[in-house]
Design a protein around this motif. Structure first.
Motif, PDB file in Angstrom:
ATOM      1  N   GLY A 339       0.791  -1.223   0.000  1.00 16.60           N
ATOM      2  CA  GLY A 339       0.000   0.000   0.000  1.00 16.60           C
ATOM      3  C   GLY A 339       0.821   1.270   0.000  1.00 16.60           C
ATOM      4  O   GLY A 339       0.286   2.361  -0.235  1.00 16.60           O
ATOM      5  N   VAL A 340       2.129   1.144   0.273  1.00 21.79           N
ATOM      6  CA  VAL A 340       3.007   2.316   0.309  1.00 21.79           C
ATOM      7  C   VAL A 340       4.315   1.994  -0.407  1.00 21.79           C
ATOM      8  O   VAL A 340       4.597   0.841  -0.729  1.00 21.79           O
ATOM      9  CB  VAL A 340       3.305   2.759   1.759  1.00 21.79           C
ATOM     10  CG1 VAL A 340       2.024   3.066   2.519  1.00 21.79           C
ATOM     11  CG2 VAL A 340       4.115   1.698   2.486  1.00 21.79           C
ATOM     12  N   VAL A 341       5.111   3.032  -0.623  1.00 18.46           N
ATOM     13  CA  VAL A 341       6.458   2.884  -1.170  1.00 18.46           C
ATOM     14  C   VAL A 341       7.433   3.003  -0.003  1.00 18.46           C
ATOM     15  O   VAL A 341       7.401   3.991   0.751  1.00 18.46           O
ATOM     16  CB  VAL A 341       6.755   3.969  -2.222  1.00 18.46           C
ATOM     17  CG1 VAL A 341       8.195   3.877  -2.706  1.00 18.46           C
ATOM     18  CG2 VAL A 341       5.777   3.847  -3.395  1.00 18.46           C
ATOM     19  N   PHE A 342       8.302   2.011   0.171  1.00 15.43           N
ATOM     20  CA  PHE A 342       9.228   1.990   1.297  1.00 15.43           C
ATOM     21  C   PHE A 342      10.606   2.497   0.899  1.00 15.43           C
ATOM     22  O   PHE A 342      11.084   2.221  -0.207  1.00 15.43           O
ATOM     23  CB  PHE A 342       9.377   0.568   1.841  1.00 15.43           C
ATOM     24  CG  PHE A 342       8.130   0.019   2.480  1.00 15.43           C
ATOM     25  CD1 PHE A 342       7.681   0.515   3.695  1.00 15.43           C
ATOM     26  CD2 PHE A 342       7.400  -0.986   1.864  1.00 15.43           C
ATOM     27  CE1 PHE A 342       6.533   0.012   4.295  1.00 15.43           C
ATOM     28  CE2 PHE A 342       6.256  -1.501   2.451  1.00 15.43           C
ATOM     29  CZ  PHE A 342       5.820  -0.990   3.667  1.00 15.43           C
ATOM     30  N   VAL A 343      11.232   3.225   1.832  1.00 12.88           N
ATOM     31  CA  VAL A 343      12.628   3.643   1.665  1.00 12.88           C
ATOM     32  C   VAL A 343      13.368   3.376   2.969  1.00 12.88           C
ATOM     33  O   VAL A 343      12.761   3.287   4.043  1.00 12.88           O
ATOM     34  CB  VAL A 343      12.755   5.134   1.282  1.00 12.88           C
ATOM     35  CG1 VAL A 343      12.089   5.416  -0.063  1.00 12.88           C
ATOM     36  CG2 VAL A 343      12.168   6.041   2.367  1.00 12.88           C
ATOM     37  N   LYS A 344      14.664   3.265   2.885  1.00 13.81           N
ATOM     38  CA  LYS A 344      15.482   3.003   4.069  1.00 13.81           C
ATOM     39  C   LYS A 344      15.348   4.139   5.075  1.00 13.81           C
ATOM     40  O   LYS A 344      15.437   5.313   4.710  1.00 13.81           O
ATOM     41  CB  LYS A 344      16.947   2.841   3.657  1.00 13.81           C
ATOM     42  CG  LYS A 344      17.887   2.512   4.805  1.00 13.81           C
ATOM     43  CD  LYS A 344      19.324   2.378   4.303  1.00 13.81           C
ATOM     44  CE  LYS A 344      20.285   2.100   5.461  1.00 13.81           C
ATOM     45  NZ  LYS A 344      21.690   2.005   4.992  1.00 13.81           N
ATOM     46  N   PRO A 345      15.120   3.826   6.361  1.00 18.30           N
ATOM     47  CA  PRO A 345      15.013   4.883   7.385  1.00 18.30           C
ATOM     48  C   PRO A 345      16.260   5.763   7.404  1.00 18.30           C
ATOM     49  O   PRO A 345      17.386   5.271   7.300  1.00 18.30           O
ATOM     50  CB  PRO A 345      14.881   4.101   8.695  1.00 18.30           C
ATOM     51  CG  PRO A 345      14.346   2.763   8.290  1.00 18.30           C
ATOM     52  CD  PRO A 345      14.928   2.482   6.939  1.00 18.30           C
ATOM     53  N   GLY A 346      16.044   7.049   7.516  1.00 12.71           N
ATOM     54  CA  GLY A 346      17.152   7.992   7.635  1.00 12.71           C
ATOM     55  C   GLY A 346      17.906   8.279   6.354  1.00 12.71           C
ATOM     56  O   GLY A 346      18.895   9.022   6.381  1.00 12.71           O
ATOM     57  N   ASP A 347      17.480   7.742   5.232  1.00  9.21           N
ATOM     58  CA  ASP A 347      18.227   7.842   3.971  1.00  9.21           C
ATOM     59  C   ASP A 347      17.584   8.880   3.058  1.00  9.21           C
ATOM     60  O   ASP A 347      16.624   8.584   2.329  1.00  9.21           O
ATOM     61  CB  ASP A 347      18.272   6.479   3.289  1.00  9.21           C
ATOM     62  CG  ASP A 347      19.258   6.418   2.130  1.00  9.21           C
ATOM     63  OD1 ASP A 347      19.508   7.472   1.514  1.00  9.21           O
ATOM     64  OD2 ASP A 347      19.767   5.313   1.844  1.00  9.21           O
ATOM     65  N   ALA A 348      18.100  10.089   3.076  1.00  7.38           N
ATOM     66  CA  ALA A 348      17.544  11.178   2.266  1.00  7.38           C
ATOM     67  C   ALA A 348      17.712  10.908   0.777  1.00  7.38           C
ATOM     68  O   ALA A 348      16.843  11.262  -0.031  1.00  7.38           O
ATOM     69  CB  ALA A 348      18.216  12.497   2.645  1.00  7.38           C
TER      70      ALA A 348
END
Length: 397
Positions: A339-348
């Motif tokens: 349901g969402v697009v995930f990215v690595k935590p803290g990774d701008a």
């Protein structure tokens, strides 16, 4: 969308007490579980308890409210949890509200007998202590979304302060019969002898309505709303906006809210004309505002608390039909799936890449919005409260 509307009678705003009864023409209405929502919660500012009330009603419970709202913001309530001695600063106000709650509860029970269960709303660390005293031998459900000690630690507290707040958490949980948590990670923070249940935060009906009203009229813009606490990871969002600008991309960002990381975010984005700041949007307007954007941003921190939660903004933004980008954490992946697009935590850099990919490919953006819409249907008030309604029903049979 298949959700049934619930008609709620609202007391005049000048009257601090709201006692709401879902009427039924059935002769056996009192064979239905009777739940009393109780405390100083404020549905306008913290919609979670309203979601639970609405869902329980749709799942066959009769729900009444004894509610004298404490006019404090989330930030002020959290500040009190961090610094309990500040309780004395508004102690007279709280004691006055508690006196009214106690009076109204006694009056209610005089006419109706004891409720089958009492629901103490979100941020109810203190209210549940009163409920435990007033409603003896009655099951008390505490919506314990925030562990005071964990929240304070996330915001930089340590030592004795954290220990005292963990003691407050323990007192609140001990005063309840059932602690409701929002993720398995939070449930794991209970003691083995505690009775806990995971209920996702979900989204109020107005967010789904806002999605339908937005239709095809969304902008290609990006929105974030929140308290700018370490949990949110707003500096990561600011850095992503800067990275995109350096690449020659300038999508419009609307950042709503304030908090301890606000100044840092302003510093990072200084000179970026495509970043707009709004300190506040009225709760009644927020669903419409968010639904007008293509992409909504969740949380991106690497803090312990950030790895344990699925924030309400993610559920709400999905319900509003936005494509949602948030951090790739165990609870969010488990709850939200595709349901969402995930990215690595803290990774701008990863966040900038995800934004650029969606905005450069209309088909991917549309698919992400469709995915959010489909998954959001699992988190309506009626869906998320089914297990809780069964728990209450089982207690009276």
């Amino acid at each position: 969308m298949g959700r049934s509307a619930t008609s709620v009678a609202v007391m005049p705003q000048s009257h601090p007490l709201s006692i709401t009864l879902l009427h039924s023409e059935r002769s056996d209405m009192y064979s239905q579980p009777r739940v009393l929502a109780f405390g100083t919660y404020n549905v306008r500012k913290h919609p979670r308890v309203g979601i639970l009330i609405d869902g329980l009603r749709q799942n066959g419970c009769i729900v009444e409210e004894i509610n004298h709202p404490l006019e404090l913001s989330t930030a002020q309530r959290v500040e009190i949890l961090k610094k309990p001695w500040k309780l004395f600063g508004f102690g007279w106000n709280l004691l006055t509200l508690w006196s009214r709650l106690r009076r109204d509860a006694k009056q209610w029970m005089k006419h109706n007998g004891r409720p089958d269960a009492v629901l103490v709303g979100y941020m109810g660390h203190f209210d549940v202590l009163l409920a435990h005293h007033v409603f003896r031998k009655t099951p008390i459900i505490l919506d314990h979304l925030i562990f005071a000690g964990d929240t304070a630690k996330d915001r930089g507290a340590q030592g004795l302060k954290v220990k005292l707040l963990k003691k407050l958490d323990r007192m609140a949980i001990n005063a309840s019969t059932l602690a409701v948590l929002d993720t398995e990670e939070h449930k794991a923070m209970l003691q083995p002898e505690d009775n806990g249940m995971v209920i996702p935060v979900g989204a109020p009906e107005e967010w789904y309505v806002a999605r339908d009203r937005a239709g095809e009229n969304r902008t290609r813009d990006i929105v974030f709303y929140g308290l700018y606490t370490p949990l949110q990871g707003t500096p990561v969002i600011a850095k992503a906006a800067r990275i995109l600008a350096d690449r020659g991309h300038a999508p419009h960002f609307t950042l709503i809210g304030k908090g301890q990381d606000y100044d840092e975010v302003r510093d990072i984005t200084r000179g970026l004309d495509n970043v707009e700041f709004k300190d506040w949007v009225e709760p009644e307007e927020l669903p419409r505002v968010v639904a007008g954007h293509a992409i909504s941003l969740g949380i991106f921190s690497t803090t312990s608390k950030g790895l344990h939660v699925v924030p309400n903004k993610v559920y709400q933004s999905m319900a509003a039909g936005c494509a949602v980008i948030t951090s790739d954490t165990a609870p969010q992946r488990r709850m939200l799936g595709d349901g969402v697009v995930f990215v690595k935590p803290g990774d701008a850099e990863a966040l900038a890449d995800a934004i650029e990919e969606l905005l450069s490919d209309p088909k991917k953006l549309a698919q992400a919005q469709t995915n959010a819409t489909l998954v959001a249907e699992r988190f309506t008030s009626v869906e998320i409260t089914k297990e809780l309604a069964r728990w209450i029903t089982n207690r009276i049979h």
